[in-house]
Design a protein around this motif. Structure first.
Motif, PDB file in Angstrom:
ATOM      1  N   GLY A   8       0.819  -1.215   0.000  1.00  0.00           N
ATOM      2  CA  GLY A   8       0.000   0.000   0.000  1.00  0.00           C
ATOM      3  C   GLY A   8       0.848   1.257   0.000  1.00  0.00           C
ATOM      4  O   GLY A   8       0.563   2.216  -0.735  1.00  0.00           O
ATOM      5  N   ILE A   9       1.913   1.270   0.808  1.00  0.00           N
ATOM      6  CA  ILE A   9       2.807   2.435   0.862  1.00  0.00           C
ATOM      7  C   ILE A   9       3.483   2.657  -0.484  1.00  0.00           C
ATOM      8  O   ILE A   9       3.527   3.783  -1.009  1.00  0.00           O
ATOM      9  CB  ILE A   9       3.858   2.249   1.972  1.00  0.00           C
ATOM     10  N   LEU A  10       4.011   1.576  -1.072  1.00  0.00           N
ATOM     11  CA  LEU A  10       4.682   1.697  -2.361  1.00  0.00           C
ATOM     12  C   LEU A  10       3.704   2.106  -3.459  1.00  0.00           C
ATOM     13  O   LEU A  10       4.066   2.853  -4.380  1.00  0.00           O
ATOM     14  CB  LEU A  10       5.364   0.382  -2.721  1.00  0.00           C
ATOM     15  N   ALA A  11       2.468   1.652  -3.362  1.00  0.00           N
ATOM     16  CA  ALA A  11       1.463   2.030  -4.360  1.00  0.00           C
ATOM     17  C   ALA A  11       1.167   3.523  -4.296  1.00  0.00           C
ATOM     18  O   ALA A  11       1.070   4.197  -5.328  1.00  0.00           O
ATOM     19  CB  ALA A  11       0.181   1.223  -4.146  1.00  0.00           C
ATOM     20  N   VAL A  12       1.022   4.049  -3.081  1.00  0.00           N
ATOM     21  CA  VAL A  12       0.753   5.485  -2.925  1.00  0.00           C
ATOM     22  C   VAL A  12       1.898   6.315  -3.486  1.00  0.00           C
ATOM     23  O   VAL A  12       1.689   7.280  -4.233  1.00  0.00           O
ATOM     24  CB  VAL A  12       0.516   5.820  -1.440  1.00  0.00           C
ATOM     25  N   ILE A  13       3.135   5.924  -3.164  1.00  0.00           N
ATOM     26  CA  ILE A  13       4.300   6.660  -3.664  1.00  0.00           C
ATOM     27  C   ILE A  13       4.350   6.610  -5.191  1.00  0.00           C
ATOM     28  O   ILE A  13       4.536   7.635  -5.863  1.00  0.00           O
ATOM     29  CB  ILE A  13       5.596   6.079  -3.062  1.00  0.00           C
ATOM     30  N   PHE A  18       3.164   8.971 -10.724  1.00  0.00           N
ATOM     31  CA  PHE A  18       2.507   8.883 -12.036  1.00  0.00           C
ATOM     32  C   PHE A  18       1.628  10.104 -12.300  1.00  0.00           C
ATOM     33  O   PHE A  18       1.700  10.725 -13.365  1.00  0.00           O
ATOM     34  CB  PHE A  18       1.666   7.612 -12.114  1.00  0.00           C
ATOM     35  N   PHE A  19       0.804  10.462 -11.338  1.00  0.00           N
ATOM     36  CA  PHE A  19      -0.100  11.602 -11.552  1.00  0.00           C
ATOM     37  C   PHE A  19       0.681  12.915 -11.648  1.00  0.00           C
ATOM     38  O   PHE A  19       0.264  13.835 -12.349  1.00  0.00           O
ATOM     39  CB  PHE A  19      -1.139  11.671 -10.433  1.00  0.00           C
ATOM     40  N   TYR A  20       1.828  12.970 -10.975  1.00  0.00           N
ATOM     41  CA  TYR A  20       2.672  14.158 -11.080  1.00  0.00           C
ATOM     42  C   TYR A  20       3.184  14.318 -12.508  1.00  0.00           C
ATOM     43  O   TYR A  20       3.165  15.417 -13.069  1.00  0.00           O
ATOM     44  CB  TYR A  20       3.835  14.042 -10.102  1.00  0.00           C
ATOM     45  N   LYS A  21       3.654  13.205 -13.119  1.00  0.00           N
ATOM     46  CA  LYS A  21       4.165  13.277 -14.492  1.00  0.00           C
ATOM     47  C   LYS A  21       3.043  13.316 -15.515  1.00  0.00           C
ATOM     48  O   LYS A  21       3.242  13.811 -16.637  1.00  0.00           O
ATOM     49  CB  LYS A  21       5.081  12.095 -14.784  1.00  0.00           C
ATOM     50  N   ALA A  40       6.124   3.531 -17.811  1.00  0.00           N
ATOM     51  CA  ALA A  40       7.012   2.837 -16.872  1.00  0.00           C
ATOM     52  C   ALA A  40       6.540   3.012 -15.437  1.00  0.00           C
ATOM     53  O   ALA A  40       6.510   2.051 -14.660  1.00  0.00           O
ATOM     54  CB  ALA A  40       8.442   3.363 -17.033  1.00  0.00           C
ATOM     55  N   ILE A  41       6.144   4.239 -15.075  1.00  0.00           N
ATOM     56  CA  ILE A  41       5.710   4.488 -13.694  1.00  0.00           C
ATOM     57  C   ILE A  41       4.382   3.802 -13.413  1.00  0.00           C
ATOM     58  O   ILE A  41       4.174   3.221 -12.340  1.00  0.00           O
ATOM     59  CB  ILE A  41       5.611   6.002 -13.433  1.00  0.00           C
ATOM     60  N   ALA A  42       3.441   3.839 -14.392  1.00  0.00           N
ATOM     61  CA  ALA A  42       2.126   3.216 -14.188  1.00  0.00           C
ATOM     62  C   ALA A  42       2.253   1.707 -14.021  1.00  0.00           C
ATOM     63  O   ALA A  42       1.609   1.102 -13.153  1.00  0.00           O
ATOM     64  CB  ALA A  42       1.202   3.555 -15.349  1.00  0.00           C
ATOM     65  N   THR A  43       3.077   1.084 -14.865  1.00  0.00           N
ATOM     66  CA  THR A  43       3.238  -0.369 -14.774  1.00  0.00           C
ATOM     67  C   THR A  43       4.122  -0.777 -13.600  1.00  0.00           C
ATOM     68  O   THR A  43       4.126  -1.945 -13.209  1.00  0.00           O
ATOM     69  CB  THR A  43       3.831  -0.931 -16.084  1.00  0.00           C
ATOM     70  N   PHE A  44       4.870   0.178 -13.059  1.00  0.00           N
ATOM     71  CA  PHE A  44       5.585  -0.086 -11.808  1.00  0.00           C
ATOM     72  C   PHE A  44       4.621  -0.025 -10.627  1.00  0.00           C
ATOM     73  O   PHE A  44       4.743  -0.802  -9.666  1.00  0.00           O
ATOM     74  CB  PHE A  44       6.705   0.954 -11.633  1.00  0.00           C
ATOM     75  N   ALA A  45       3.658   0.895 -10.692  1.00  0.00           N
ATOM     76  CA  ALA A  45       2.721   1.082  -9.582  1.00  0.00           C
ATOM     77  C   ALA A  45       1.622   0.017  -9.556  1.00  0.00           C
ATOM     78  O   ALA A  45       1.159  -0.375  -8.478  1.00  0.00           O
ATOM     79  CB  ALA A  45       2.091   2.471  -9.674  1.00  0.00           C
ATOM     80  N   LEU A 228      13.784   0.903  -3.568  1.00  0.00           N
ATOM     81  CA  LEU A 228      14.786   1.777  -4.191  1.00  0.00           C
ATOM     82  C   LEU A 228      14.273   2.336  -5.509  1.00  0.00           C
ATOM     83  O   LEU A 228      14.526   3.504  -5.834  1.00  0.00           O
ATOM     84  CB  LEU A 228      16.088   1.002  -4.408  1.00  0.00           C
ATOM     85  N   PHE A 229      13.563   1.524  -6.276  1.00  0.00           N
ATOM     86  CA  PHE A 229      12.974   2.019  -7.520  1.00  0.00           C
ATOM     87  C   PHE A 229      11.968   3.125  -7.229  1.00  0.00           C
ATOM     88  O   PHE A 229      11.924   4.145  -7.925  1.00  0.00           O
ATOM     89  CB  PHE A 229      12.288   0.877  -8.278  1.00  0.00           C
ATOM     90  N   ALA A 230      11.132   2.919  -6.210  1.00  0.00           N
ATOM     91  CA  ALA A 230      10.133   3.928  -5.862  1.00  0.00           C
ATOM     92  C   ALA A 230      10.798   5.245  -5.485  1.00  0.00           C
ATOM     93  O   ALA A 230      10.360   6.326  -5.889  1.00  0.00           O
ATOM     94  CB  ALA A 230       9.247   3.429  -4.723  1.00  0.00           C
ATOM     95  N   VAL A 231      11.881   5.159  -4.715  1.00  0.00           N
ATOM     96  CA  VAL A 231      12.609   6.372  -4.326  1.00  0.00           C
ATOM     97  C   VAL A 231      13.291   6.989  -5.535  1.00  0.00           C
ATOM     98  O   VAL A 231      13.232   8.202  -5.765  1.00  0.00           O
ATOM     99  CB  VAL A 231      13.646   6.047  -3.234  1.00  0.00           C
TER     100      VAL A 231
END
Length: 442
Positions: A8-13, A18-21, A40-45, A228-231
């Motif tokens: 959940g935390i990683l999903a929020v980050i 994604f919405f920022y970009k 890339a960010i959407a499929t990561f999230a 680390l990817f999320a950060v």
């Protein structure tokens, strides 16, 4: 419970990134690099949502197919890694090589995903839900073994490519937070290999050791890699925000420190003011509410008169939002006032202030600032009292900046701080109420 919380935390980050970009993508929807980045960010999230055990089992029940969510989770990860790899190829490769490398990467990814879909539906994963231990449970199930191997191989190749390209590209970029983000992603890719390689070894070599490696070491490496990817992928966004916050805090401190001196000088010489601020209600010079800065006015000369522009003037609105501009105007206006006060500077004042600074054992920088602030205080006192100009040659104001803007701001902040809080300067400044006595060294 732990998986639900971490995912959940990683999903929020990740979705926040994604919405920022996505705002930039809406402004420039045909930009191929922005599209790749958002993909890339959407499929990561997405996997952090779909793989959360509480949702995983519910979606499987909705479609009536146990463990079905494993397929979109792994396909999303494969798409994410391929998108990142393609994006870095576009960024870091020569134009003549981009198209070929791009086609190789995308072609390999498409073939791998097609093979994964086919192998997944050929295999049998219907003996219960396994949102946490799918890989370990089905590692030796026909077709699912091959499904996991194709996925792990794609994962390994992608992470290796990301590790190499991120390290190389980080050496060339000139944006500090992007460079830091790429290095964090490269570190995440290294931990990603700690997830994929045990998977491949376990699938090729069946033993108790490899099973333990696959069950414990690999998930820990995967979790570290994901964090680390999320950060790393969000660092260029929030890192710039940190810089702006630090810059605003630094400028606000400068504004607060300079305000007492600026107020005293501009009260004596109001015509030097180009940007005027209403006095703060609380501590001198400190706008506790940053919105109070919006009350500043641009002043211009019309027919020989100082006239504030209308509050809805677009230039007023623009300049009032720039705290750095207000600080630079404070510095300029203090300097202009100092030039007008030079005729009142007197050598005995400097000598008295310097003697008291030595007695109080002030450092060289603080002593110089106290001497300059004392000269200003005494000059303002004489000006307010209407005293005649001294007959001696006026003192030249001390200026260690030598044209350096940042050093000049730091110097004037020291002078302003001494003017506001030094007891030595207070002796000269309080004499404004009774101009007859001269402060003497004690």
């Amino acid at each position: 419970m732990l998986h639900n919380t971490v995912y959940g935390i990683l999903a929020v980050i990740s979705w926040s990134a994604f919405f920022y970009k996505a705002k930039d993508l809406r402004k420039d929807p045909r930009n191929p690099e922005l599209r790749l980045l958002c993909l890339a960010i959407a499929t990561f999230a997405a996997p952090f949502v779909l793989a959360a055990p509480w949702l995983y089992v519910r979606l499987d029940a909705l479609f009536g197919y146990p463990n079905l969510m494993t397929l979109p989770v792994y396909v999303s990860v494969a798409t994410c890694l391929t998108s990142w790899l393609a994006l870095l190829v576009r960024w870091s490769s020569a134009k003549s090589k981009v198209r070929l490398r791009y086609r190789i990467i995308v072609g390999y990814a498409v073939l791998s995903v097609v093979a994964m879909v086919i192998l997944f539906f050929l295999g049998d994963v219907s003996d219960g839900e396994h949102p946490i231990d799918f890989d370990a449970h089905y590692a030796h199930t026909p077709y699912i073994t091959q499904f996991l191997f194709v996925y792990a191989l794609l994962y390994t190749v992608s992470m290796t490519g990301l590790l190499v390209l991120c390290r190389e590209y980080a050496r060339t970029v000139d944006r500090p937070w992007l460079r830091r983000g790429l290095r964090v992603v490269a570190l995440g890719a290294a931990f990603g290999l700690g997830y994929a390689l045990p998977k491949i070894i376990s699938l090729l070599w069946d033993s108790a050791f490899t099973d333990a490696l696959n069950s414990y070491a690999a998930p820990m490496s995967a979790s570290t890699s994901a964090a680390l990817f999320a950060v790393g992928i969000t660092m260029p966004a929030w890192g710039v925000g940190l810089d702006r916050a630090r810059e605003f805090r630094r400028d606000a401190r400068a504004y607060r420190t300079l305000h007492p001196l600026w107020s005293a000088v501009t009260e004596a010489f109001p015509h030097v003011v180009l940007i005027k601020s209403p006095p703060p209600r609380s501590a001198p010079g400190y706008p506790r509410d940053p919105r109070r800065l919006l009350g500043r006015w641009v002043i211009e000369v019309r027919d020989g008169r100082l006239v504030p522009r209308p509050h809805d003037d677009p230039e007023v609105h623009h300049t009032s939002s720039e705290l750095k501009l207000l600080v630079s105007r404070q510095i300029t206006e203090i300097r202009d006032g100092q030039l007008l006060l030079l005729s009142y500077y007197r050598k005995p004042i400097a000598e008295q202030a310097r003697a008291r600074a030595r007695r109080d054992r002030l450092t060289a920088d603080r002593a110089s600032a106290v001497v300059e602030a004392s000269q200003i205080a005494a000059a303002l006192r004489d000006l307010a009292a209407g005293r005649p100009l001294p007959e001696s040659t006026p003192e030249t104001p001390h200026d260690p900046a030598d044209g350096d803007i940042e050093e000049e701001q730091a110097w004037l902040m020291r002078v302003a701080s001494a003017y506001h809080s030094s007891p030595i300067v207070a002796d000269f400044r309080t004499a404004l109420q009774d101009p007859s006595p001269e402060p003497t060294a004690r």
